[in-house]
Design an enzyme around this catalytic site. Sequence first.
Site, PDB file in Angstrom:
ATOM      1  N   TYR A  75       0.754  -1.099   0.251  1.00  0.00           N
ATOM      2  CA  TYR A  75       0.100  -0.018  -0.119  1.00  0.00           C
ATOM      3  C   TYR A  75       0.890   1.110  -0.057  1.00  0.00           C
ATOM      4  O   TYR A  75       0.732   2.132  -0.606  1.00  0.00           O
ATOM      5  CB  TYR A  75      -0.858   0.133   1.035  1.00  0.00           C
ATOM      6  CG  TYR A  75      -2.026   1.039   0.894  1.00  0.00           C
ATOM      7  CD1 TYR A  75      -3.150   1.026   0.343  1.00  0.00           C
ATOM      8  CD2 TYR A  75      -1.634   2.433   1.595  1.00  0.00           C
ATOM      9  CE1 TYR A  75      -3.974   1.895   0.035  1.00  0.00           C
ATOM     10  CE2 TYR A  75      -2.458   3.363   1.486  1.00  0.00           C
ATOM     11  CZ  TYR A  75      -3.672   3.395   0.614  1.00  0.00           C
ATOM     12  OH  TYR A  75      -4.449   4.502   0.512  1.00  0.00           O
ATOM     13  N   PHE A 127      -5.509  20.693 -24.679  1.00  0.00           N
ATOM     14  CA  PHE A 127      -6.231  19.587 -24.888  1.00  0.00           C
ATOM     15  C   PHE A 127      -7.576  19.680 -24.350  1.00  0.00           C
ATOM     16  O   PHE A 127      -7.933  20.325 -23.569  1.00  0.00           O
ATOM     17  CB  PHE A 127      -5.515  18.205 -24.525  1.00  0.00           C
ATOM     18  CG  PHE A 127      -6.311  16.854 -24.899  1.00  0.00           C
ATOM     19  CD1 PHE A 127      -6.365  16.362 -26.207  1.00  0.00           C
ATOM     20  CD2 PHE A 127      -6.667  16.296 -23.710  1.00  0.00           C
ATOM     21  CE1 PHE A 127      -6.869  15.282 -26.458  1.00  0.00           C
ATOM     22  CE2 PHE A 127      -7.308  14.978 -24.153  1.00  0.00           C
ATOM     23  CZ  PHE A 127      -7.533  14.604 -25.516  1.00  0.00           C
ATOM     24  N   ASP A 128      -8.724  18.674 -24.914  1.00  0.00           N
ATOM     25  CA  ASP A 128     -10.005  18.841 -24.558  1.00  0.00           C
ATOM     26  C   ASP A 128     -10.261  18.699 -23.031  1.00  0.00           C
ATOM     27  O   ASP A 128     -11.042  19.670 -22.537  1.00  0.00           O
ATOM     28  CB  ASP A 128     -11.075  18.170 -25.449  1.00  0.00           C
ATOM     29  CG  ASP A 128     -10.830  16.594 -25.500  1.00  0.00           C
ATOM     30  OD1 ASP A 128      -9.971  16.221 -24.745  1.00  0.00           O
ATOM     31  OD2 ASP A 128     -11.237  15.832 -26.304  1.00  0.00           O
ATOM     32  N   ASP A 218       2.496  20.520 -20.555  1.00  0.00           N
ATOM     33  CA  ASP A 218       1.633  19.382 -20.784  1.00  0.00           C
ATOM     34  C   ASP A 218       2.410  18.464 -21.643  1.00  0.00           C
ATOM     35  O   ASP A 218       2.243  18.567 -23.006  1.00  0.00           O
ATOM     36  CB  ASP A 218       0.227  19.783 -21.231  1.00  0.00           C
ATOM     37  CG  ASP A 218      -0.502  18.775 -21.686  1.00  0.00           C
ATOM     38  OD1 ASP A 218       0.104  17.438 -21.326  1.00  0.00           O
ATOM     39  OD2 ASP A 218      -1.821  18.910 -21.990  1.00  0.00           O
ATOM     40  N   ALA A 220       2.407  15.152 -22.725  1.00  0.00           N
ATOM     41  CA  ALA A 220       2.082  13.752 -23.160  1.00  0.00           C
ATOM     42  C   ALA A 220       3.133  13.259 -24.223  1.00  0.00           C
ATOM     43  O   ALA A 220       3.304  11.995 -24.165  1.00  0.00           O
ATOM     44  CB  ALA A 220       0.721  13.833 -23.519  1.00  0.00           C
ATOM     45  N   HIS A 453     -18.334  15.645 -28.103  1.00  0.00           N
ATOM     46  CA  HIS A 453     -18.179  14.908 -29.053  1.00  0.00           C
ATOM     47  C   HIS A 453     -18.253  13.498 -28.354  1.00  0.00           C
ATOM     48  O   HIS A 453     -18.383  12.462 -28.981  1.00  0.00           O
ATOM     49  CB  HIS A 453     -16.595  15.141 -29.317  1.00  0.00           C
ATOM     50  CG  HIS A 453     -15.606  15.489 -28.506  1.00  0.00           C
ATOM     51  ND1 HIS A 453     -15.493  16.455 -27.980  1.00  0.00           N
ATOM     52  CD2 HIS A 453     -14.366  14.652 -28.297  1.00  0.00           C
ATOM     53  CE1 HIS A 453     -14.420  16.277 -27.188  1.00  0.00           C
ATOM     54  NE2 HIS A 453     -13.923  15.295 -27.377  1.00  0.00           N
TER      55      HIS A 453
HETATM   56  N1  F0G Z   1      -3.006  16.387 -22.436  1.00  0.00           N
HETATM   57  C1  F0G Z   1      -2.691  15.941 -23.725  1.00  0.00           C
HETATM   58  C2  F0G Z   1      -1.804  16.708 -24.853  1.00  0.00           C
HETATM   59  C3  F0G Z   1      -3.538  14.914 -24.216  1.00  0.00           C
HETATM   60  O1  F0G Z   1      -3.327  14.725 -25.512  1.00  0.00           O
HETATM   61  C4  F0G Z   1      -4.229  14.094 -23.450  1.00  0.00           C
HETATM   62  C5  F0G Z   1      -4.984  12.865 -23.699  1.00  0.00           C
HETATM   63  C6  F0G Z   1      -4.495  14.419 -22.091  1.00  0.00           C
HETATM   64  C7  F0G Z   1      -3.781  15.636 -21.696  1.00  0.00           C
HETATM   65  C8  F0G Z   1      -5.182  13.852 -20.993  1.00  0.00           C
HETATM   66  O2  F0G Z   1      -4.587  12.495 -20.672  1.00  0.00           O
HETATM   67  O3  F0G Z   1      -6.152  10.781 -21.412  1.00  0.00           O
HETATM   68  O4  F0G Z   1      -4.383  10.399 -19.894  1.00  0.00           O
HETATM   69  O5  F0G Z   1      -6.255  11.708 -19.205  1.00  0.00           O
HETATM   70  N2  F0G Z   1      -5.148  12.563 -25.024  1.00  0.00           N
HETATM   71  C9  F0G Z   1      -5.947  11.418 -25.545  1.00  0.00           C
HETATM   72  C10 F0G Z   1      -5.960  11.578 -27.092  1.00  0.00           C
HETATM   73  C11 F0G Z   1      -6.909  11.027 -24.768  1.00  0.00           C
HETATM   74  O6  F0G Z   1      -6.738  10.578 -27.791  1.00  0.00           O
HETATM   75  O7  F0G Z   1      -5.320  12.416 -27.519  1.00  0.00           O
HETATM   76  P1  F0G Z   1      -5.357  11.313 -20.298  1.00  0.00           P
END
Ligand code: F0G
Length: 462
Positions: A75, A127-128, A218, A220, A453
Amino acid sequence: MSSNRIPLPPPYRIKVVEPIPFLSPQQRREAITAAGYNPFNLRADQITVDLLSDSGTGASSAAQEAAAALGDESYAGARSFFRFRDAAAELTGYPYLLPVHQGRAGERVLFANLLRPGQICISNTHFDTTHANVEMAGAEARDLPCREAADLDSLEPFKGNIDLDALERTLAGPDGSRVGLVLMTITNNGLGAQPVSMANLEAVAAICRRYSTPFFLDAARFAENAWLVRQKEDGYQDLTPQQIATRAFELADGCLISLKKDGLTAIGGLIGLRDEELFGRCEANLIATEGFTTYGGLAGRDLERLAQGLREVVDPAYLSSRAEQTARFARMINEAGVDTVQPAGIHALYLNAGRLLPHLSPGEFPGHSLVCQLYLDGGIRSAELGSLYLGALDADHRVVTPAPFELVRLAIPRRVYTEEHFAYVAAVLGAIAKNPERIRGYRIASAPERLRHFKVRLEPLP
Ligand code: F0G
Protein backbone atom coordinates in the site's frame (compact mmCIF):
# COMPACT_ATOMS: atom_id res chain seq x y z
CA MET A 1 25.53 7.20 -42.18
CA SER A 2 23.78 4.76 -44.49
CA SER A 3 20.72 4.85 -42.20
CA ASN A 4 20.09 8.39 -43.49
CA ARG A 5 19.24 6.94 -46.88
CA ILE A 6 17.69 3.54 -46.13
CA PRO A 7 15.19 3.88 -43.29
CA LEU A 8 15.71 1.14 -40.74
CA PRO A 9 12.78 -1.09 -39.77
CA PRO A 10 11.27 -0.82 -36.29
CA PRO A 11 13.69 -2.02 -33.59
CA TYR A 12 11.34 -4.82 -32.47
CA ARG A 13 9.50 -7.82 -33.82
CA ILE A 14 6.05 -9.12 -32.92
CA LYS A 15 5.81 -11.73 -30.15
CA VAL A 16 2.13 -11.69 -29.18
CA VAL A 17 -0.78 -10.84 -31.50
CA GLU A 18 -4.47 -10.12 -31.11
CA PRO A 19 -7.10 -10.88 -33.81
CA ILE A 20 -9.01 -7.98 -35.35
CA PRO A 21 -12.56 -8.32 -36.66
CA PHE A 22 -13.80 -7.82 -40.22
CA LEU A 23 -17.51 -7.02 -40.30
CA SER A 24 -19.68 -7.04 -43.42
CA PRO A 25 -20.85 -3.67 -44.82
CA GLN A 26 -24.34 -4.47 -43.51
CA GLN A 27 -23.02 -5.23 -40.01
CA ARG A 28 -21.05 -1.98 -40.02
CA ARG A 29 -24.11 -0.01 -41.08
CA GLU A 30 -26.11 -1.53 -38.23
CA ALA A 31 -23.30 -0.91 -35.75
CA ILE A 32 -22.83 2.78 -36.54
CA THR A 33 -26.60 3.37 -36.62
CA ALA A 34 -26.98 1.78 -33.19
CA ALA A 35 -24.05 3.92 -32.00
CA GLY A 36 -25.97 7.10 -32.88
CA TYR A 37 -23.26 7.72 -35.48
CA ASN A 38 -20.80 8.41 -32.67
CA PRO A 39 -17.62 6.31 -32.91
CA PHE A 40 -17.15 6.54 -29.12
CA ASN A 41 -20.27 4.35 -28.83
CA LEU A 42 -18.89 1.56 -31.03
CA ARG A 43 -17.62 -1.62 -29.44
CA ALA A 44 -13.96 -2.40 -30.11
CA ASP A 45 -14.98 -5.76 -31.57
CA GLN A 46 -16.84 -3.91 -34.32
CA ILE A 47 -13.65 -2.16 -35.51
CA THR A 48 -11.04 -3.37 -38.00
CA VAL A 49 -8.39 -0.62 -37.66
CA ASP A 50 -8.77 1.56 -34.58
CA LEU A 51 -7.21 5.00 -35.01
CA LEU A 52 -9.42 6.74 -32.43
CA SER A 53 -6.56 7.44 -30.04
CA ASP A 54 -2.87 6.85 -29.43
CA SER A 55 -3.60 6.95 -25.69
CA GLY A 56 -3.17 3.74 -23.73
CA THR A 57 -3.42 1.80 -26.98
CA GLY A 58 0.25 0.95 -27.53
CA ALA A 59 1.82 -2.50 -27.37
CA SER A 60 3.82 -3.46 -24.30
CA SER A 61 7.33 -4.88 -24.64
CA ALA A 62 8.58 -8.20 -23.28
CA ALA A 63 10.78 -6.23 -20.89
CA GLN A 64 7.78 -4.26 -19.63
CA GLU A 65 5.76 -7.41 -19.00
CA ALA A 66 8.73 -9.02 -17.24
CA ALA A 67 9.04 -5.91 -15.06
CA ALA A 68 5.30 -6.02 -14.34
CA ALA A 69 5.73 -9.48 -12.84
CA LEU A 70 7.98 -7.87 -10.22
CA GLY A 71 5.30 -5.31 -9.31
CA ASP A 72 5.22 -4.57 -5.60
CA GLU A 73 1.63 -3.97 -4.51
CA SER A 74 2.43 -2.73 -0.99
CA TYR A 75 0.00 0.00 0.00
CA ALA A 76 2.79 2.44 0.85
CA GLY A 77 6.46 2.65 -0.04
CA ALA A 78 6.33 -0.02 -2.76
CA ARG A 79 9.62 -0.86 -4.51
CA SER A 80 7.85 -0.24 -7.81
CA PHE A 81 7.21 3.38 -6.90
CA PHE A 82 10.88 4.06 -6.34
CA ARG A 83 11.81 2.47 -9.67
CA PHE A 84 9.17 4.63 -11.35
CA ARG A 85 10.29 7.74 -9.47
CA ASP A 86 13.93 7.19 -10.42
CA ALA A 87 13.07 6.88 -14.12
CA ALA A 88 10.80 9.95 -14.01
CA ALA A 89 13.35 12.00 -12.04
CA GLU A 90 16.13 11.10 -14.45
CA LEU A 91 13.95 12.22 -17.36
CA THR A 92 12.36 15.37 -15.92
CA GLY A 93 14.79 16.53 -13.25
CA TYR A 94 11.91 17.63 -11.00
CA PRO A 95 12.46 17.05 -7.28
CA TYR A 96 8.78 16.40 -6.52
CA LEU A 97 6.92 13.73 -8.46
CA LEU A 98 3.39 12.46 -7.95
CA PRO A 99 1.99 9.48 -9.87
CA VAL A 100 -1.63 9.75 -11.03
CA HIS A 101 -3.79 7.24 -12.86
CA GLN A 102 -3.89 9.33 -16.06
CA GLY A 103 -3.26 12.81 -17.42
CA ARG A 104 -6.60 14.37 -16.56
CA ALA A 105 -6.30 13.30 -12.93
CA GLY A 106 -3.07 15.28 -12.82
CA GLU A 107 -4.89 18.24 -14.39
CA ARG A 108 -7.60 18.10 -11.75
CA VAL A 109 -5.15 17.86 -8.83
CA LEU A 110 -2.81 20.57 -10.13
CA PHE A 111 -5.43 23.08 -11.24
CA ALA A 112 -7.34 22.75 -7.94
CA ASN A 113 -4.17 23.94 -6.21
CA LEU A 114 -2.71 26.35 -8.74
CA LEU A 115 -5.65 28.12 -10.41
CA ARG A 116 -8.20 30.30 -8.65
CA PRO A 117 -11.69 31.11 -9.98
CA GLY A 118 -11.51 34.04 -12.40
CA GLN A 119 -7.92 33.35 -13.41
CA ILE A 120 -6.73 32.57 -16.94
CA CYS A 121 -4.69 29.62 -18.16
CA ILE A 122 -2.86 30.37 -21.41
CA SER A 123 -1.70 27.62 -23.77
CA ASN A 124 -0.47 27.09 -27.31
CA THR A 125 -3.59 24.87 -27.42
CA HIS A 126 -5.35 23.14 -24.52
CA PHE A 127 -6.27 19.50 -25.04
CA ASP A 128 -10.03 18.96 -24.57
CA THR A 129 -9.93 17.47 -21.05
CA THR A 130 -7.34 20.06 -20.05
CA HIS A 131 -9.67 22.79 -21.25
CA ALA A 132 -12.53 21.22 -19.29
CA ASN A 133 -10.43 20.90 -16.11
CA VAL A 134 -9.32 24.54 -16.32
CA GLU A 135 -12.99 25.54 -16.55
CA MET A 136 -13.96 23.20 -13.72
CA ALA A 137 -11.41 25.04 -11.56
CA GLY A 138 -13.38 28.21 -12.34
CA ALA A 139 -10.70 29.60 -14.66
CA GLU A 140 -10.66 30.49 -18.35
CA ALA A 141 -8.68 28.43 -20.89
CA ARG A 142 -7.22 30.69 -23.58
CA ASP A 143 -5.36 29.37 -26.65
CA LEU A 144 -2.71 31.50 -28.36
CA PRO A 145 -1.37 29.33 -31.21
CA CYS A 146 1.27 30.81 -33.50
CA ARG A 147 0.13 32.34 -36.77
CA GLU A 148 1.85 29.70 -38.92
CA ALA A 149 -0.54 27.09 -37.50
CA ALA A 150 -3.43 28.64 -39.40
CA ASP A 151 -1.98 27.55 -42.75
CA LEU A 152 -2.62 23.80 -42.84
CA ASP A 153 -0.46 23.31 -45.94
CA SER A 154 2.62 25.27 -44.89
CA LEU A 155 5.73 23.23 -44.16
CA GLU A 156 6.90 25.47 -41.30
CA PRO A 157 8.69 23.14 -38.88
CA PHE A 158 7.25 24.32 -35.55
CA LYS A 159 3.59 25.08 -36.06
CA GLY A 160 2.91 23.89 -32.51
CA ASN A 161 4.50 27.03 -31.06
CA ILE A 162 2.68 29.64 -29.01
CA ASP A 163 2.33 33.18 -30.39
CA LEU A 164 4.97 34.91 -28.25
CA ASP A 165 3.78 38.44 -29.05
CA ALA A 166 0.22 37.58 -28.07
CA LEU A 167 1.47 35.95 -24.86
CA GLU A 168 3.53 39.01 -23.95
CA ARG A 169 0.66 41.36 -24.85
CA THR A 170 -1.73 39.38 -22.66
CA LEU A 171 0.63 39.38 -19.69
CA ALA A 172 1.39 43.11 -20.09
CA GLY A 173 -2.26 44.04 -20.73
CA PRO A 174 -5.34 44.46 -18.54
CA ASP A 175 -5.80 40.66 -18.19
CA GLY A 176 -2.17 40.15 -17.16
CA SER A 177 -2.77 40.03 -13.42
CA ARG A 178 -5.38 37.30 -13.93
CA VAL A 179 -3.05 34.88 -15.74
CA GLY A 180 -2.43 32.07 -13.26
CA LEU A 181 -0.61 29.63 -15.52
CA VAL A 182 1.01 29.24 -18.92
CA LEU A 183 0.75 25.62 -20.09
CA MET A 184 2.62 24.51 -23.20
CA THR A 185 1.33 21.33 -24.85
CA ILE A 186 4.15 19.32 -26.46
CA THR A 187 3.46 18.16 -29.12
CA ASN A 188 0.42 20.27 -29.96
CA ASN A 189 -2.27 17.58 -30.16
CA GLY A 190 -5.11 20.05 -30.75
CA LEU A 191 -3.30 21.57 -33.73
CA GLY A 192 -2.13 18.83 -36.04
CA ALA A 193 0.42 17.09 -33.75
CA GLN A 194 2.81 19.91 -34.57
CA PRO A 195 5.97 20.18 -32.45
CA VAL A 196 7.06 23.10 -30.28
CA SER A 197 10.61 24.36 -30.72
CA MET A 198 13.08 24.68 -27.87
CA ALA A 199 13.51 28.33 -28.86
CA ASN A 200 9.78 28.87 -28.32
CA LEU A 201 9.89 27.12 -24.92
CA GLU A 202 12.94 29.20 -23.91
CA ALA A 203 11.15 32.40 -24.87
CA VAL A 204 8.02 31.37 -22.95
CA ALA A 205 10.17 30.59 -19.90
CA ALA A 206 11.83 34.02 -20.11
CA ILE A 207 8.50 35.84 -20.48
CA CYS A 208 6.93 33.90 -17.61
CA ARG A 209 9.93 34.67 -15.40
CA ARG A 210 9.58 38.37 -16.17
CA TYR A 211 5.91 38.38 -15.16
CA SER A 212 6.34 35.85 -12.31
CA THR A 213 3.79 33.55 -13.95
CA PRO A 214 4.02 29.79 -13.40
CA PHE A 215 5.05 27.92 -16.56
CA PHE A 216 4.19 24.23 -16.95
CA LEU A 217 4.47 21.65 -19.72
CA ASP A 218 1.63 19.36 -20.75
CA ALA A 219 4.17 16.84 -21.96
CA ALA A 220 2.12 13.82 -23.06
CA ARG A 221 4.33 13.43 -26.15
CA PHE A 222 7.65 14.67 -24.74
CA ALA A 223 9.74 12.07 -26.60
CA GLU A 224 8.06 12.69 -29.95
CA ASN A 225 8.51 16.45 -29.52
CA ALA A 226 12.19 15.88 -28.66
CA TRP A 227 12.61 13.74 -31.77
CA LEU A 228 11.15 16.44 -34.03
CA VAL A 229 13.36 19.08 -32.36
CA ARG A 230 16.38 16.89 -33.08
CA GLN A 231 15.35 16.59 -36.73
CA LYS A 232 14.40 20.20 -37.33
CA GLU A 233 15.97 22.67 -34.93
CA ASP A 234 19.56 23.85 -35.27
CA GLY A 235 21.85 22.91 -32.43
CA TYR A 236 20.09 19.71 -31.28
CA GLN A 237 21.44 17.12 -33.72
CA ASP A 238 24.09 15.89 -31.30
CA LEU A 239 21.81 15.53 -28.28
CA THR A 240 19.86 12.38 -27.48
CA PRO A 241 16.03 12.56 -27.39
CA GLN A 242 16.24 12.10 -23.62
CA GLN A 243 18.67 15.03 -23.27
CA ILE A 244 16.39 17.25 -25.35
CA ALA A 245 13.32 16.24 -23.35
CA THR A 246 15.17 16.88 -20.08
CA ARG A 247 16.20 20.33 -21.34
CA ALA A 248 12.52 21.11 -22.07
CA PHE A 249 11.47 20.05 -18.56
CA GLU A 250 14.32 22.16 -17.12
CA LEU A 251 12.81 25.29 -18.66
CA ALA A 252 9.47 24.88 -16.87
CA ASP A 253 8.33 25.09 -13.24
CA GLY A 254 6.63 21.74 -13.51
CA CYS A 255 4.76 19.36 -15.76
CA LEU A 256 1.67 17.29 -16.29
CA ILE A 257 2.17 14.11 -18.28
CA SER A 258 -0.36 11.62 -19.51
CA LEU A 259 1.90 8.57 -19.55
CA LYS A 260 -0.61 6.67 -21.68
CA LYS A 261 1.23 8.06 -24.71
CA ASP A 262 5.02 8.30 -24.39
CA GLY A 263 4.99 6.24 -21.18
CA LEU A 264 4.20 3.27 -23.47
CA THR A 265 1.59 1.95 -21.05
CA ALA A 266 -2.16 1.46 -20.93
CA ILE A 267 -2.58 3.70 -17.90
CA GLY A 268 -0.61 6.26 -15.91
CA GLY A 269 0.25 9.89 -15.44
CA LEU A 270 2.59 12.17 -13.57
CA ILE A 271 2.74 15.57 -11.92
CA GLY A 272 6.25 17.01 -11.70
CA LEU A 273 6.96 20.03 -9.48
CA ARG A 274 9.80 22.21 -8.22
CA ASP A 275 7.84 24.08 -5.57
CA GLU A 276 7.71 22.26 -2.23
CA GLU A 277 4.71 24.16 -0.94
CA LEU A 278 2.64 23.45 -4.08
CA PHE A 279 3.76 19.82 -3.86
CA GLY A 280 2.41 19.60 -0.31
CA ARG A 281 -1.00 20.89 -1.37
CA CYS A 282 -1.16 18.63 -4.44
CA GLU A 283 -0.06 15.64 -2.35
CA ALA A 284 -2.89 16.19 0.15
CA ASN A 285 -5.36 16.40 -2.72
CA LEU A 286 -3.84 13.30 -4.34
CA ILE A 287 -4.16 11.23 -1.17
CA ALA A 288 -7.79 12.25 -0.79
CA THR A 289 -8.81 11.67 -4.41
CA GLU A 290 -6.32 9.42 -6.26
CA GLY A 291 -4.35 7.35 -3.79
CA PHE A 292 -1.34 7.50 -1.50
CA THR A 293 1.79 9.38 -2.64
CA THR A 294 3.60 6.20 -3.68
CA TYR A 295 0.93 4.85 -6.05
CA GLY A 296 -1.51 7.65 -7.00
CA GLY A 297 -4.19 5.39 -8.49
CA LEU A 298 -1.75 2.98 -10.16
CA ALA A 299 -0.87 -0.62 -9.39
CA GLY A 300 2.75 -1.58 -8.71
CA ARG A 301 2.62 -3.49 -12.01
CA ASP A 302 1.75 -0.28 -13.87
CA LEU A 303 4.56 1.63 -12.17
CA GLU A 304 7.02 -1.08 -13.25
CA ARG A 305 5.80 -1.00 -16.86
CA LEU A 306 6.18 2.77 -16.77
CA ALA A 307 9.71 2.74 -15.35
CA GLN A 308 10.70 0.53 -18.29
CA GLY A 309 8.52 2.36 -20.85
CA LEU A 310 10.08 5.73 -20.04
CA ARG A 311 13.48 4.28 -21.00
CA GLU A 312 12.25 2.53 -24.18
CA VAL A 313 10.42 5.55 -25.54
CA VAL A 314 13.53 7.72 -25.87
CA ASP A 315 15.41 5.09 -27.93
CA PRO A 316 16.41 6.92 -31.13
CA ALA A 317 15.83 3.78 -33.21
CA TYR A 318 12.25 3.53 -31.93
CA LEU A 319 11.48 7.24 -32.43
CA SER A 320 13.05 7.29 -35.87
CA SER A 321 11.04 4.31 -37.11
CA ARG A 322 7.82 5.66 -35.62
CA ALA A 323 8.33 9.06 -37.25
CA GLU A 324 9.12 7.35 -40.57
CA GLN A 325 6.01 5.18 -40.27
CA THR A 326 3.80 8.24 -39.85
CA ALA A 327 5.54 10.10 -42.68
CA ARG A 328 5.04 7.14 -45.04
CA PHE A 329 1.38 6.84 -44.01
CA ALA A 330 0.93 10.55 -44.80
CA ARG A 331 2.47 10.10 -48.24
CA MET A 332 0.16 7.14 -48.99
CA ILE A 333 -2.87 9.19 -48.00
CA ASN A 334 -1.77 12.26 -49.96
CA GLU A 335 -1.08 10.13 -53.05
CA ALA A 336 -4.56 8.64 -52.67
CA GLY A 337 -5.95 12.17 -53.08
CA VAL A 338 -6.60 13.30 -49.51
CA ASP A 339 -4.76 16.26 -47.97
CA THR A 340 -3.36 16.11 -44.46
CA VAL A 341 -2.14 18.89 -42.18
CA GLN A 342 1.48 19.51 -43.13
CA PRO A 343 4.08 18.64 -42.16
CA ALA A 344 3.24 15.20 -40.74
CA GLY A 345 3.77 14.98 -36.98
CA ILE A 346 4.26 11.65 -35.24
CA HIS A 347 1.31 10.53 -33.13
CA ALA A 348 -1.46 11.31 -35.61
CA LEU A 349 -2.39 12.54 -39.07
CA TYR A 350 -5.12 15.12 -39.56
CA LEU A 351 -7.20 14.78 -42.73
CA ASN A 352 -8.49 17.96 -44.35
CA ALA A 353 -12.15 16.91 -44.56
CA GLY A 354 -13.33 20.42 -45.37
CA ARG A 355 -11.30 20.36 -48.57
CA LEU A 356 -12.29 16.78 -49.48
CA LEU A 357 -16.02 17.44 -48.99
CA PRO A 358 -16.59 21.04 -50.15
CA HIS A 359 -20.25 20.27 -50.91
CA LEU A 360 -20.90 20.00 -47.15
CA SER A 361 -21.15 23.19 -45.06
CA PRO A 362 -19.61 23.24 -41.54
CA GLY A 363 -23.18 22.88 -40.19
CA GLU A 364 -23.42 19.53 -41.98
CA PHE A 365 -20.24 18.36 -40.20
CA PRO A 366 -17.97 17.30 -43.10
CA GLY A 367 -15.34 15.93 -40.70
CA HIS A 368 -17.93 13.79 -39.00
CA SER A 369 -19.23 12.61 -42.39
CA LEU A 370 -15.73 11.42 -43.25
CA VAL A 371 -15.39 9.69 -39.85
CA CYS A 372 -18.63 7.78 -40.54
CA GLN A 373 -17.63 6.94 -44.12
CA LEU A 374 -14.27 5.55 -42.99
CA TYR A 375 -16.17 3.25 -40.66
CA LEU A 376 -18.89 2.32 -43.15
CA ASP A 377 -16.42 1.56 -45.96
CA GLY A 378 -13.53 0.06 -44.00
CA GLY A 379 -14.36 -0.50 -40.34
CA ILE A 380 -11.83 2.25 -39.53
CA ARG A 381 -12.36 4.33 -36.39
CA SER A 382 -11.16 7.94 -36.31
CA ALA A 383 -12.08 11.18 -34.54
CA GLU A 384 -13.60 14.42 -35.81
CA LEU A 385 -11.76 17.64 -35.00
CA GLY A 386 -14.04 20.18 -36.61
CA SER A 387 -17.30 21.94 -35.96
CA LEU A 388 -18.83 18.96 -34.17
CA TYR A 389 -15.99 19.10 -31.63
CA LEU A 390 -15.25 22.83 -31.53
CA GLY A 391 -18.10 24.73 -33.19
CA ALA A 392 -20.47 26.96 -31.19
CA LEU A 393 -24.05 25.66 -31.38
CA ASP A 394 -27.45 27.19 -30.66
CA ALA A 395 -30.12 25.60 -28.44
CA ASP A 396 -31.29 23.43 -31.37
CA HIS A 397 -27.74 22.13 -31.87
CA ARG A 398 -27.26 24.09 -35.07
CA VAL A 399 -23.80 25.49 -35.81
CA VAL A 400 -23.59 29.23 -35.11
CA THR A 401 -19.81 29.63 -35.24
CA PRO A 402 -17.94 26.90 -37.10
CA ALA A 403 -14.53 25.58 -36.09
CA PRO A 404 -11.60 27.14 -37.99
CA PHE A 405 -11.00 23.83 -39.81
CA GLU A 406 -12.90 20.62 -40.53
CA LEU A 407 -10.37 17.91 -39.69
CA VAL A 408 -10.37 14.20 -38.93
CA ARG A 409 -7.63 12.76 -36.73
CA LEU A 410 -6.11 9.37 -37.47
CA ALA A 411 -4.20 8.64 -34.26
CA ILE A 412 -1.47 6.04 -34.49
CA PRO A 413 -1.12 3.59 -31.58
CA ARG A 414 2.51 2.81 -30.68
CA ARG A 415 4.04 -0.47 -31.93
CA VAL A 416 0.60 -1.84 -32.92
CA TYR A 417 -0.15 -1.67 -36.64
CA THR A 418 2.00 -2.71 -39.60
CA GLU A 419 2.57 -1.12 -42.99
CA GLU A 420 -0.29 -3.23 -44.44
CA HIS A 421 -2.79 -1.74 -42.01
CA PHE A 422 -1.77 1.75 -43.07
CA ALA A 423 -1.92 0.80 -46.76
CA TYR A 424 -5.44 -0.52 -46.15
CA VAL A 425 -6.56 2.76 -44.54
CA ALA A 426 -5.01 4.76 -47.39
CA ALA A 427 -6.82 2.55 -49.93
CA VAL A 428 -10.19 3.06 -48.21
CA LEU A 429 -9.53 6.82 -48.19
CA GLY A 430 -8.52 6.69 -51.86
CA ALA A 431 -11.82 5.07 -52.79
CA ILE A 432 -13.70 7.77 -50.85
CA ALA A 433 -11.67 10.50 -52.60
CA LYS A 434 -12.68 9.16 -56.03
CA ASN A 435 -16.35 9.87 -55.41
CA PRO A 436 -16.72 12.27 -52.47
CA GLU A 437 -19.98 13.87 -53.65
CA ARG A 438 -21.96 10.78 -52.60
CA ILE A 439 -21.19 11.50 -48.94
CA ARG A 440 -24.03 13.04 -46.96
CA GLY A 441 -23.94 15.41 -44.03
CA TYR A 442 -25.25 14.84 -40.52
CA ARG A 443 -27.30 16.66 -37.92
CA ILE A 444 -27.18 16.42 -34.15
CA ALA A 445 -30.02 14.50 -32.48
CA SER A 446 -28.86 15.09 -28.90
CA ALA A 447 -25.78 16.55 -27.25
CA PRO A 448 -24.44 17.09 -23.71
CA GLU A 449 -23.32 20.55 -22.61
CA ARG A 450 -19.63 19.88 -21.95
CA LEU A 451 -17.21 17.66 -23.94
CA ARG A 452 -19.88 17.24 -26.60
CA HIS A 453 -18.05 14.86 -28.93
CA PHE A 454 -17.92 12.02 -26.41
CA LYS A 455 -21.68 11.64 -25.94
CA VAL A 456 -23.34 13.37 -28.91
CA ARG A 457 -25.78 11.37 -31.07
CA LEU A 458 -26.37 12.21 -34.72
CA GLU A 459 -28.42 11.21 -37.72
CA PRO A 460 -27.67 11.38 -41.46
CA LEU A 461 -29.31 14.19 -43.39
CA PRO A 462 -31.86 12.98 -45.94
N1 F0G B 1 -2.97 16.35 -22.56
C1 F0G B 1 -2.84 15.98 -23.84
C2 F0G B 1 -2.00 16.79 -24.77
C3 F0G B 1 -3.51 14.85 -24.32
O1 F0G B 1 -3.40 14.51 -25.60
C4 F0G B 1 -4.31 14.10 -23.42
C5 F0G B 1 -5.05 12.94 -23.86
C6 F0G B 1 -4.40 14.53 -22.08
C7 F0G B 1 -3.71 15.66 -21.69
C8 F0G B 1 -5.22 13.80 -21.06
O2 F0G B 1 -4.60 12.63 -20.70
O3 F0G B 1 -6.19 10.85 -21.45
O4 F0G B 1 -4.35 10.37 -19.82
O5 F0G B 1 -6.30 11.71 -19.14
N2 F0G B 1 -5.19 12.63 -25.07
C9 F0G B 1 -5.84 11.46 -25.63
C10 F0G B 1 -5.98 11.64 -27.11
C11 F0G B 1 -7.09 11.03 -24.95
O6 F0G B 1 -6.65 10.79 -27.76
O7 F0G B 1 -5.41 12.57 -27.68
P1 F0G B 1 -5.41 11.33 -20.25
